[in-house]
Design an enzyme around this catalytic site. Structure first.
Site, PDB file in Angstrom:
ATOM      1  N   CYS A   1      -5.526  -3.086   2.817  1.00 27.03           N
ATOM      2  CA  CYS A   1      -5.226  -2.925   4.238  1.00 27.03           C
ATOM      3  C   CYS A   1      -6.469  -3.013   5.145  1.00 27.03           C
ATOM      4  O   CYS A   1      -6.966  -4.098   5.411  1.00 27.03           O
ATOM      5  CB  CYS A   1      -4.474  -1.615   4.446  1.00 27.03           C
ATOM      6  SG  CYS A   1      -3.513  -1.541   5.990  1.00 27.03           S
TER       7      CYS A   1
ATOM      8  N   GLU B   1       0.836  -1.207   0.000  1.00 31.78           N
ATOM      9  CA  GLU B   1       0.000   0.000   0.000  1.00 31.78           C
ATOM     10  C   GLU B   1       0.873   1.260   0.000  1.00 31.78           C
ATOM     11  O   GLU B   1       1.839   1.358   0.749  1.00 31.78           O
ATOM     12  CB  GLU B   1      -0.901  -0.005   1.237  1.00 31.78           C
ATOM     13  CG  GLU B   1      -1.831   1.198   1.336  1.00 31.78           C
ATOM     14  CD  GLU B   1      -2.670   1.217   2.605  1.00 31.78           C
ATOM     15  OE1 GLU B   1      -3.692   1.908   2.620  1.00 31.78           O
ATOM     16  OE2 GLU B   1      -2.296   0.541   3.587  1.00 31.78           O
TER      17      GLU B   1
ATOM     18  N   LYS C   1      -9.653   2.124  -2.265  1.00 37.48           N
ATOM     19  CA  LYS C   1      -9.865   1.643  -0.898  1.00 37.48           C
ATOM     20  C   LYS C   1     -11.218   2.104  -0.373  1.00 37.48           C
ATOM     21  O   LYS C   1     -11.543   3.293  -0.401  1.00 37.48           O
ATOM     22  CB  LYS C   1      -8.732   2.155  -0.005  1.00 37.48           C
ATOM     23  CG  LYS C   1      -8.737   1.609   1.413  1.00 37.48           C
ATOM     24  CD  LYS C   1      -7.502   2.114   2.153  1.00 37.48           C
ATOM     25  CE  LYS C   1      -7.383   1.529   3.549  1.00 37.48           C
ATOM     26  NZ  LYS C   1      -6.155   2.014   4.234  1.00 37.48           N
TER      27      LYS C   1
END
Length: 249
Positions: free
Chosen positions: A142, A39, A108
């Protein structure tokens, strides 16, 4: 399928240096089928203000992985980068196939409030699956890993492998190791977790660790046997036995 997880701690705000590091490590993964970066590898996690370091529509990143994919005949999941799109800032992952064609992008969805992500990034609005060498794969970034209903939607869309680029602090290593295993077990999928901070891992559908990295710069490479997943499902088909309760309490 041979998978290489590229793990390195980026230098904060040093875009060109980080691209150089990524290029060097991608070359080390050149004999694999898939390589995944962590990331926010191009900027580090994360410089302020992020818009100063944004890649417009992730164009620089897309060109970079497209060229590398063609050069090494390698599918590349480009972790994630700060991307500016129509005046908004996203934490975006782009994917290139072996021919250099950009086949997917994902923003995300779940923004990490503890780190103030929601103040600077806009959330993604869609789940994303992509086909890599004929294998249906899902993308998460994540903090998305903490939301089982989100990963379950990807599983219900038929993914076999979940790829998760991350910048997950090793201070929260124990819960993260549980989460990767839980997502793999409950959805009967492979989970590939690429972490800039270290302890990246590849997990099989039984929740067993296929490979795990150390904490420094590393290219973690392992072969996964995709025929193993149907065997696991045949012995206990969790999604087939799923029974949604619709009555209100």
């Amino acid at each position: 399928m041979k998978i290489s997880v590229i793990q390195f701690k980026s230098e904060l705000g040093e875009i060109e240096k980080n691209f150089e590091t990524a290029a060097r490590l991608i070359e080390c993964a050149g004999n694999s089928d898939v390589a995944i970066l962590p990331e926010l590898w191009s900027s580090g996690y994360y410089p302020v203000p992020p818009e100063k370091f944004a890649d417009r529509n992730a164009e620089k990143t897309s060109e970079f992985i497209s060229n590398a994919a063609k050069k090494f005949n390698l599918n590349i999941i480009a972790g994630s980068v700060i991307a500016e799109d129509d005046g908004k800032i996203f934490n975006r992952c782009v994917v290139s196939d072996r021919t250099g064609k950009i086949i997917s992008d994902y923003d995300k969805t779940h923004l990490f409030g503890f780190a103030g992500e929601e103040k600077v990034f806009s959330p993604g609005k869609k789940i994303v699956t992509t086909e890599i060498d004929g294998v249906k794969c899902g993308l998460a970034i994540c903090y998305d890993l903490r939301f089982p209903e989100f990963i379950r939607r990807l599983a219900l869309n038929g993914i076999e492998i979940l790829f998760v680029p991350a910048a997950w602090s090793l201070r929260r290593l124990f819960p993260r190791q549980i989460l990767t295993k839980a997502r793999a077990i409950e959805n009967q999928i492979f989970v590939v977790f690429a972490n800039s901070s270290g302890k990246s891992e590849i997990i099989n559908p039984l929740g067993e660790t296929v490979a795990e990295s150390g904490t420094g710069e590393e290219v973690l490479t392992a072969e996964i046997d995709l025929s193993f997943r149907p065997e696991v499902i045949k012995s206990m088909n969790l999604l087939a036995d799923r029974n949604e309760v619709t009555d209100k309490i």
